[in-house]
Design a protein around this motif. Structure first.
Motif, PDB file in Angstrom:
ATOM      1  N   PRO A 182       0.839  -1.372   0.204  1.00  0.00           N
ATOM      2  CA  PRO A 182       0.121   0.736   0.360  1.00  0.00           C
ATOM      3  C   PRO A 182       0.860   0.993  -0.052  1.00  0.00           C
ATOM      4  O   PRO A 182       2.143   1.537   1.196  1.00  0.00           O
ATOM      5  CB  PRO A 182      -1.084   0.121   1.290  1.00  0.00           C
ATOM      6  CG  PRO A 182       0.037  -1.007   1.994  1.00  0.00           C
ATOM      7  CD  PRO A 182       0.959  -1.823   1.698  1.00  0.00           C
ATOM      8  N   TYR A 183       0.022   2.035  -0.634  1.00  0.00           N
ATOM      9  CA  TYR A 183       0.890   3.450  -0.725  1.00  0.00           C
ATOM     10  C   TYR A 183      -0.226   4.649  -0.262  1.00  0.00           C
ATOM     11  O   TYR A 183      -1.286   4.443  -0.462  1.00  0.00           O
ATOM     12  CB  TYR A 183       1.652   4.112  -2.382  1.00  0.00           C
ATOM     13  CG  TYR A 183       2.091   2.992  -2.331  1.00  0.00           C
ATOM     14  CD1 TYR A 183       4.466   3.266  -2.134  1.00  0.00           C
ATOM     15  CD2 TYR A 183       2.669   1.945  -3.477  1.00  0.00           C
ATOM     16  CE1 TYR A 183       5.207   3.038  -2.211  1.00  0.00           C
ATOM     17  CE2 TYR A 183       3.191   1.157  -3.334  1.00  0.00           C
ATOM     18  CZ  TYR A 183       4.637   1.028  -3.188  1.00  0.00           C
ATOM     19  OH  TYR A 183       5.840   0.763  -3.368  1.00  0.00           O
ATOM     20  N   HIS A 184       0.414   6.301   0.279  1.00  0.00           N
ATOM     21  CA  HIS A 184      -0.752   7.125   0.501  1.00  0.00           C
ATOM     22  C   HIS A 184       0.332   8.169  -0.660  1.00  0.00           C
ATOM     23  O   HIS A 184       1.039   8.774  -0.967  1.00  0.00           O
ATOM     24  CB  HIS A 184      -0.539   7.407   1.136  1.00  0.00           C
ATOM     25  CG  HIS A 184      -2.134   7.935   1.795  1.00  0.00           C
ATOM     26  ND1 HIS A 184      -1.875   9.616   1.752  1.00  0.00           N
ATOM     27  CD2 HIS A 184      -2.923   7.966   2.449  1.00  0.00           C
ATOM     28  CE1 HIS A 184      -3.205  10.152   2.524  1.00  0.00           C
ATOM     29  NE2 HIS A 184      -3.396   9.101   2.491  1.00  0.00           N
ATOM     30  N   GLU A 185      -1.566   8.584  -1.180  1.00  0.00           N
ATOM     31  CA  GLU A 185      -1.213   9.727  -2.503  1.00  0.00           C
ATOM     32  C   GLU A 185      -0.353  11.090  -1.970  1.00  0.00           C
ATOM     33  O   GLU A 185       0.300  11.675  -2.102  1.00  0.00           O
ATOM     34  CB  GLU A 185      -1.969  10.659  -3.277  1.00  0.00           C
ATOM     35  CG  GLU A 185      -3.522  10.198  -1.871  1.00  0.00           C
ATOM     36  CD  GLU A 185      -4.809  10.762  -2.890  1.00  0.00           C
ATOM     37  OE1 GLU A 185      -4.716   9.892  -3.907  1.00  0.00           O
ATOM     38  OE2 GLU A 185      -5.488  11.817  -2.765  1.00  0.00           O
ATOM     39  N   ARG A 234       4.722   8.664  -0.170  1.00  0.00           N
ATOM     40  CA  ARG A 234       4.061   8.372  -2.091  1.00  0.00           C
ATOM     41  C   ARG A 234       5.180   7.312  -2.631  1.00  0.00           C
ATOM     42  O   ARG A 234       6.557   7.367  -2.241  1.00  0.00           O
ATOM     43  CB  ARG A 234       4.246   9.854  -2.560  1.00  0.00           C
ATOM     44  CG  ARG A 234       4.113  11.068  -2.337  1.00  0.00           C
ATOM     45  CD  ARG A 234       3.364  12.285  -2.752  1.00  0.00           C
ATOM     46  NE  ARG A 234       3.779  12.342  -4.046  1.00  0.00           N
ATOM     47  CZ  ARG A 234       2.965  12.060  -4.722  1.00  0.00           C
ATOM     48  NH1 ARG A 234       1.476  12.624  -4.373  1.00  0.00           N
ATOM     49  NH2 ARG A 234       2.774  12.748  -5.991  1.00  0.00           N
ATOM     50  N   PRO A 235       5.295   7.109  -3.752  1.00  0.00           N
ATOM     51  CA  PRO A 235       6.011   6.140  -4.354  1.00  0.00           C
ATOM     52  C   PRO A 235       6.811   6.717  -5.073  1.00  0.00           C
ATOM     53  O   PRO A 235       6.723   8.150  -5.332  1.00  0.00           O
ATOM     54  CB  PRO A 235       4.935   5.469  -5.530  1.00  0.00           C
ATOM     55  CG  PRO A 235       3.233   5.902  -5.625  1.00  0.00           C
ATOM     56  CD  PRO A 235       3.252   7.116  -4.552  1.00  0.00           C
ATOM     57  N   LYS A 236       8.529   6.402  -5.088  1.00  0.00           N
ATOM     58  CA  LYS A 236       9.286   7.479  -5.749  1.00  0.00           C
ATOM     59  C   LYS A 236       9.101   7.776  -7.270  1.00  0.00           C
ATOM     60  O   LYS A 236       9.122   8.786  -7.353  1.00  0.00           O
ATOM     61  CB  LYS A 236      10.826   6.559  -6.087  1.00  0.00           C
ATOM     62  CG  LYS A 236      10.845   5.958  -4.276  1.00  0.00           C
ATOM     63  CD  LYS A 236      12.695   5.652  -4.624  1.00  0.00           C
ATOM     64  CE  LYS A 236      12.828   5.351  -3.191  1.00  0.00           C
ATOM     65  NZ  LYS A 236      13.483   4.404  -3.778  1.00  0.00           N
ATOM     66  N   GLY A 281       2.389   6.086  -9.864  1.00  0.00           N
ATOM     67  CA  GLY A 281       1.991   5.955 -10.341  1.00  0.00           C
ATOM     68  C   GLY A 281       2.367   4.119 -10.768  1.00  0.00           C
ATOM     69  O   GLY A 281       2.111   2.421 -10.814  1.00  0.00           O
ATOM     70  N   THR A 282       3.883   3.655  -9.689  1.00  0.00           N
ATOM     71  CA  THR A 282       4.827   2.829 -10.062  1.00  0.00           C
ATOM     72  C   THR A 282       4.853   2.142  -8.820  1.00  0.00           C
ATOM     73  O   THR A 282       5.617   2.451  -7.766  1.00  0.00           O
ATOM     74  CB  THR A 282       5.846   2.695 -11.360  1.00  0.00           C
ATOM     75  OG1 THR A 282       5.560   3.025 -11.705  1.00  0.00           O
ATOM     76  CG2 THR A 282       6.738   1.345 -11.403  1.00  0.00           C
ATOM     77  N   CYS A 283       4.650   1.052  -8.899  1.00  0.00           N
ATOM     78  CA  CYS A 283       5.542   0.097  -7.256  1.00  0.00           C
ATOM     79  C   CYS A 283       7.126   0.666  -6.985  1.00  0.00           C
ATOM     80  O   CYS A 283       7.631   0.232  -7.752  1.00  0.00           O
ATOM     81  CB  CYS A 283       5.338  -1.094  -6.878  1.00  0.00           C
ATOM     82  SG  CYS A 283       5.607  -2.105  -5.373  1.00  0.00           S
ATOM     83  N   ASP A 284       7.060   1.206  -6.194  1.00  0.00           N
ATOM     84  CA  ASP A 284       8.722   0.944  -5.819  1.00  0.00           C
ATOM     85  C   ASP A 284       9.383  -0.151  -5.068  1.00  0.00           C
ATOM     86  O   ASP A 284      10.937  -0.771  -5.576  1.00  0.00           O
ATOM     87  CB  ASP A 284       9.324   1.427  -4.051  1.00  0.00           C
ATOM     88  CG  ASP A 284       8.604   2.710  -3.652  1.00  0.00           C
ATOM     89  OD1 ASP A 284       8.412   3.858  -4.910  1.00  0.00           O
ATOM     90  OD2 ASP A 284       8.696   3.927  -2.616  1.00  0.00           O
ATOM     91  N   LYS A 285       8.123  -1.403  -5.052  1.00  0.00           N
ATOM     92  CA  LYS A 285       9.306  -2.585  -4.461  1.00  0.00           C
ATOM     93  C   LYS A 285       9.682  -3.621  -5.484  1.00  0.00           C
ATOM     94  O   LYS A 285      10.051  -4.457  -5.903  1.00  0.00           O
ATOM     95  CB  LYS A 285       8.524  -3.396  -3.582  1.00  0.00           C
ATOM     96  CG  LYS A 285       8.782  -2.715  -2.391  1.00  0.00           C
ATOM     97  CD  LYS A 285       7.783  -4.004  -1.307  1.00  0.00           C
ATOM     98  CE  LYS A 285       7.718  -3.386   0.385  1.00  0.00           C
ATOM     99  NZ  LYS A 285       7.555  -3.731   1.044  1.00  0.00           N
TER     100      LYS A 285
END
Ligand code: AP5
Length: 215
Positions: free
Chosen positions: A139-142, A146-148, A151-155
């Protein structure tokens, strides 16, 4: 079998999934999330997924027997021998009793139920801005996480999406269901001295430290 069995209890949006991901890296436990299992089944188009969606879309719980069968089957797999971190299960008294009975057959019991305590205003704020990875469910939060790359997962590089049940009206139903059906578990585990309550507000790393102190 001698394995640790932890339960993460808390309202929708309390941070169970976020914390489970941090904790299961620090302590070698299998992270089993009932909601993720239902969403995975749905993405594969299985009967279980299609059936679960009927309830999830309304913010209601999937019937106990379906959920219990799915989880008991999952926690019997070899990757769970190292210990368990259950996220989102049990959520009714019937599920808690079924889990206790199944564990007792192997001479096991729940180690601790960890209650993540977060105010209603905070969970509504968190769910309103949540994005999830379609592939690994991170999960991320806007605003707060925030992801780096947007719209794309950091992991894993997967695509982020917003869950259908994070719509405001569905969130309200999920919170009502939590109060009526899941909150009684706080008493259930409290009475048998298996409950640990942790303040779930503040930075997620900080909250994880509080949980790790108990685990
Ligand atoms: P499920 O997927 O289990 O959802 P839930 O319990 O409602 O919990 P959430 O996943 O919404 O929240 P979370 O506590 O994991 O929070 P998160 O870490 O994502 O269940 C969905 C549905 O499936 C149910 O409604 C039901 O229909 C069905 N179901 C599942 N289990 C069932 C069962 N046992 N029986 C019957 N039906 C079942 O964090 C939320 C947001 O906050 C994220 O954006 C995150 O980035 C952010 N955040 C997290 N921590 C912090 C922090 N410390 N500070 C700021 N932001 C934070």
């Amino acid at each position: 079998m001698d394995r640790a069995i932890y339960i993460l209890l808390g309202a929708p949006g309390a941070g169970k999934g976020t914390l489970a991901a941090i904790i299961s890296k620090e302590v070698d436990l299998a992270h089993i999330a009932s909601g993720d299992l239902f969403r995975e089944a749905l993405s594969k188009g299985t009967d279980l997924g299609v059936e679960a969606k009927k309830y999830m879309d309304k913010g209601e719980l999937v019937p106990d027997q379906i959920t219990i069968n799915m989880i008991l089957d999952r926690i019997a797999r070899p990757d769970c021998d190292k210990g368990l971190l259950l996220d989102g299960f049990p959520r009714t008294l019937e599920q808690a009793k079924a889990l206790d009975e199944a564990l007792a057959k192997n001479g096991e019991n729940v180690t601790k139920a960890l209650l993540i305590d977060v105010s209603t205003e905070e969970v509504v704020r968190r769910l309103g801005g949540r994005w999830i990875c379609r592939d690994c469910q991170t999960p991320y939060h806007e605003v707060t996480m925030r992801p780096k790359v947007e719209g794309t997962c950091d992991k894993c590089g997967g695509q982020l999406y917003q869950r259908d049940d994070d719509k405001e009206s569905t969130v309200r139903s999920r919170l009502e269901v939590y109060t009526k059906q899941t909150k009684p578990l706080i008493d259930y585990y409290g009475k048998i001295d298996k409950l640990a309550k942790v303040n779930g507000e503040g930075e997620s790393e900080e909250v994880a430290k509080r949980l790790l102190a108990v685990v």
